[in-house]
Design a protein around this motif. Sequence first.
Motif, mmCIF file in Angstrom:
data_model
loop_
_atom_site.group_PDB
_atom_site.id
_atom_site.type_symbol
_atom_site.label_atom_id
_atom_site.label_comp_id
_atom_site.label_asym_id
_atom_site.label_seq_id
_atom_site.Cartn_x
_atom_site.Cartn_y
_atom_site.Cartn_z
ATOM 1 N N HIS A 229 0.933 -1.384 -0.021
ATOM 2 C CA HIS A 229 0.008 -0.140 0.125
ATOM 3 C C HIS A 229 0.620 1.302 -0.039
ATOM 4 C CE1 HIS A 229 -2.974 2.815 1.041
ATOM 5 N NE2 HIS A 229 -2.413 3.328 2.260
ATOM 6 N N PHE A 230 1.844 1.308 0.882
ATOM 7 C CA PHE A 230 2.562 2.332 1.025
ATOM 8 C C PHE A 230 3.641 2.730 -0.067
ATOM 9 C CE2 PHE A 230 1.013 2.347 5.533
ATOM 10 C CZ PHE A 230 0.637 3.780 5.546
ATOM 11 N N ASP A 231 3.928 1.443 -0.834
ATOM 12 C CA ASP A 231 4.717 1.528 -1.998
ATOM 13 C C ASP A 231 3.879 2.457 -3.183
ATOM 14 O OD1 ASP A 231 6.905 0.405 -1.003
ATOM 15 O OD2 ASP A 231 6.551 -1.556 -1.671
ATOM 16 N N ALA A 232 2.486 1.941 -3.293
ATOM 17 C CA ALA A 232 1.872 2.545 -4.209
ATOM 18 C C ALA A 232 1.525 3.957 -3.993
ATOM 19 C CB ALA A 232 0.494 1.825 -4.264
ATOM 20 N N MET A 233 1.464 4.403 -2.588
ATOM 21 C CA MET A 233 1.363 5.893 -2.262
ATOM 22 C C MET A 233 2.495 6.627 -2.669
ATOM 23 S SD MET A 233 -1.801 5.971 -0.991
ATOM 24 C CE MET A 233 -1.664 7.619 -0.571
ATOM 25 N N ASP A 234 3.660 5.986 -2.261
ATOM 26 C CA ASP A 234 4.874 6.373 -2.624
ATOM 27 C C ASP A 234 5.117 6.602 -4.466
ATOM 28 O OD1 ASP A 234 7.792 7.474 -1.906
ATOM 29 O OD2 ASP A 234 8.303 5.636 -2.979
ATOM 30 N N ARG A 235 4.658 5.840 -5.104
ATOM 31 C CA ARG A 235 4.891 5.944 -6.544
ATOM 32 C C ARG A 235 3.648 6.796 -6.958
ATOM 33 N NH1 ARG A 235 4.642 0.395 -6.277
ATOM 34 N NH2 ARG A 235 2.545 -0.022 -6.713
ATOM 35 N N LEU A 236 2.593 7.162 -6.348
ATOM 36 C CA LEU A 236 1.848 8.219 -6.733
ATOM 37 C C LEU A 236 2.316 9.505 -6.322
ATOM 38 C CD1 LEU A 236 -1.000 9.462 -7.327
ATOM 39 C CD2 LEU A 236 -1.971 8.714 -5.180
ATOM 40 N N PRO B 190 4.535 20.354 -5.255
ATOM 41 C CA PRO B 190 3.832 20.409 -3.975
ATOM 42 C C PRO B 190 2.402 20.874 -3.904
ATOM 43 C CG PRO B 190 5.911 21.372 -3.688
ATOM 44 C CD PRO B 190 6.040 21.228 -5.406
ATOM 45 N N GLU B 191 2.050 21.689 -4.844
ATOM 46 C CA GLU B 191 0.646 22.373 -4.984
ATOM 47 C C GLU B 191 -0.454 21.042 -5.438
ATOM 48 O OE1 GLU B 191 3.458 25.522 -4.757
ATOM 49 O OE2 GLU B 191 3.258 23.925 -6.214
ATOM 50 N N GLU B 192 0.309 20.367 -6.456
ATOM 51 C CA GLU B 192 -0.569 19.132 -6.786
ATOM 52 C C GLU B 192 -0.811 17.892 -5.760
ATOM 53 O OE1 GLU B 192 -0.433 18.307 -11.648
ATOM 54 O OE2 GLU B 192 0.921 17.135 -10.274
ATOM 55 N N ILE B 193 0.163 17.755 -4.989
ATOM 56 C CA ILE B 193 0.311 16.895 -3.864
ATOM 57 C C ILE B 193 -0.584 17.191 -2.930
ATOM 58 C CG2 ILE B 193 1.587 15.927 -1.889
ATOM 59 C CD1 ILE B 193 3.867 16.062 -3.845
ATOM 60 N N MET B 194 -0.854 18.665 -2.301
ATOM 61 C CA MET B 194 -1.566 18.930 -1.447
ATOM 62 C C MET B 194 -3.139 19.318 -1.829
ATOM 63 S SD MET B 194 0.290 19.147 1.172
ATOM 64 C CE MET B 194 -1.282 19.420 1.987
ATOM 65 N N ALA B 195 -2.980 19.487 -3.232
ATOM 66 C CA ALA B 195 -4.358 19.491 -3.717
ATOM 67 C C ALA B 195 -5.157 18.206 -3.706
ATOM 68 C CB ALA B 195 -4.513 20.016 -5.196
ATOM 69 N N LEU B 196 -4.441 17.122 -3.965
ATOM 70 C CA LEU B 196 -5.122 15.891 -3.787
ATOM 71 C C LEU B 196 -5.265 15.487 -2.316
ATOM 72 C CD1 LEU B 196 -5.881 13.175 -5.232
ATOM 73 C CD2 LEU B 196 -3.279 12.329 -5.267
ATOM 74 N N ALA B 197 -4.404 15.755 -1.582
ATOM 75 C CA ALA B 197 -4.495 15.506 -0.203
ATOM 76 C C ALA B 197 -5.483 15.950 0.345
ATOM 77 C CB ALA B 197 -3.025 15.605 0.661
ATOM 78 N N GLN B 198 -5.818 17.294 0.149
ATOM 79 C CA GLN B 198 -6.894 18.117 0.729
ATOM 80 C C GLN B 198 -8.240 17.598 0.169
ATOM 81 O OE1 GLN B 198 -5.647 22.115 0.056
ATOM 82 N NE2 GLN B 198 -4.382 21.990 2.225
ATOM 83 N N SER B 199 -8.289 17.219 -1.327
ATOM 84 C CA SER B 199 -9.360 16.791 -1.922
ATOM 85 C C SER B 199 -10.084 15.498 -0.945
ATOM 86 C CB SER B 199 -9.193 16.433 -3.139
ATOM 87 O OG SER B 199 -8.534 15.353 -3.482
ATOM 88 N N PHE C 62 -3.493 11.255 4.695
ATOM 89 C CA PHE C 62 -2.637 11.298 5.561
ATOM 90 C C PHE C 62 -1.315 10.268 4.943
ATOM 91 C CE2 PHE C 62 -6.052 12.626 8.158
ATOM 92 C CZ PHE C 62 -5.553 13.884 8.922
ATOM 93 N N ASP C 63 -1.890 9.254 4.375
ATOM 94 C CA ASP C 63 -0.994 8.284 3.932
ATOM 95 C C ASP C 63 -0.153 8.863 2.749
ATOM 96 O OD1 ASP C 63 -2.047 6.422 5.547
ATOM 97 O OD2 ASP C 63 -3.084 5.290 3.888
ATOM 98 N N LEU C 64 -0.697 9.869 1.929
ATOM 99 C CA LEU C 64 -0.057 10.412 0.650
ATOM 100 C C LEU C 64 1.212 11.240 1.412
ATOM 101 C CD1 LEU C 64 0.334 10.889 -2.320
ATOM 102 C CD2 LEU C 64 -1.256 12.897 -1.698
ATOM 103 N N LEU C 65 1.176 11.792 2.528
ATOM 104 C CA LEU C 65 2.239 12.722 2.990
ATOM 105 C C LEU C 65 3.147 11.854 4.026
ATOM 106 C CD1 LEU C 65 0.281 16.010 4.112
ATOM 107 C CD2 LEU C 65 1.403 15.292 1.711
ATOM 108 N N ALA C 66 2.669 10.785 4.586
ATOM 109 C CA ALA C 66 3.517 9.813 5.369
ATOM 110 C C ALA C 66 4.512 9.287 4.501
ATOM 111 C CB ALA C 66 2.626 8.688 5.970
ATOM 112 N N VAL C 67 4.522 9.072 3.197
ATOM 113 C CA VAL C 67 5.464 8.161 2.468
ATOM 114 C C VAL C 67 6.716 9.051 2.257
ATOM 115 C CG1 VAL C 67 3.824 6.672 1.506
ATOM 116 C CG2 VAL C 67 4.497 8.806 0.302
ATOM 117 N N GLN C 68 6.765 10.433 2.438
ATOM 118 C CA GLN C 68 7.646 11.075 2.147
ATOM 119 C C GLN C 68 8.060 12.085 3.140
ATOM 120 O OE1 GLN C 68 9.708 11.370 -0.465
ATOM 121 N NE2 GLN C 68 8.991 9.623 -1.658
ATOM 122 N N ALA C 69 7.624 11.543 4.601
ATOM 123 C CA ALA C 69 7.865 12.618 5.607
ATOM 124 C C ALA C 69 9.124 12.785 6.081
ATOM 125 C CB ALA C 69 7.269 11.793 7.072
#
Length: 281
Positions: free
Chosen positions: A30-37, A44-53, A67-74
Amino acid sequence: MENENMSIPQLPDGLLAELLDWDESSSHEHFDAMDRLFESLSTPEEIMALAQSWWSDADQSVQALGFDLLAVQALDFSWHVPPLIEAANALPLDTAHDAVRWCAAHALGVVCDERVLSPLLRFAGDPDSDVRWLVARGSPAGIELLPEDAVQVLLKLMRDPDARVRDWATMMLGSRSENDMPEIREAFVERLEDTEEDTAGEAAVALAMRHDARILPALKRVLATPSVGNLYVEAAAELGDPQLLPLLQKLKAEGWQNDEPRPRVLDQALEACTPHTPLLT
């Protein structure tokens, strides 16, 4: 970060369903898939737009993905920390789904940034022991002296019904030797009698690091057993008391270090407990 005018990235067909379909046994995938995404997004704007959506979605399983989307690159980014904290603080802990609370605590707990400590502490009273475990193990490594609110949380978690929570809380507070006061030492003494061997061992190391004499009888007793664990030998190395030398020498002679892969902690303990004659000048 302002994302109101940023379009939400479109995911490939089926990816959202794939990201939602995971459990403890498939967490790595799961987190490997999140990392690829994460890596596929351009800014960063695209990443945050997706996380916030995702955080604003009515489906709480989708909310957790934010939360998982941000955890992979913490470990590699700092720009995401303020919005992560804002989202975690906004969670109503009494109504948020178990998965959302876990993913929020997990994302905070893997961030190496002292700003996440206070938001993480909010989750310390969670009814799910897996969430409390994330709090116990999540204190940012860069903080050498924990603030009083964190100390009090860890002291409470050291008495948690869950053995994993007690173990990590004891280790995380115990490893910060600058956090040293009678209340903390008494809590470590209490944990010496813990039914979980690792928790008791972490308490022994903590007391030895603080050179508390109350650990000496316990070390003499445990080091006399051939099956003594690494943590008690580590505690002997921290304490450095010559009274422990015969017991350590006996472990060495009996091949304690050779029974299974072990660190060089026995040699370190022998060195620390061996009296050294000062050089004459």
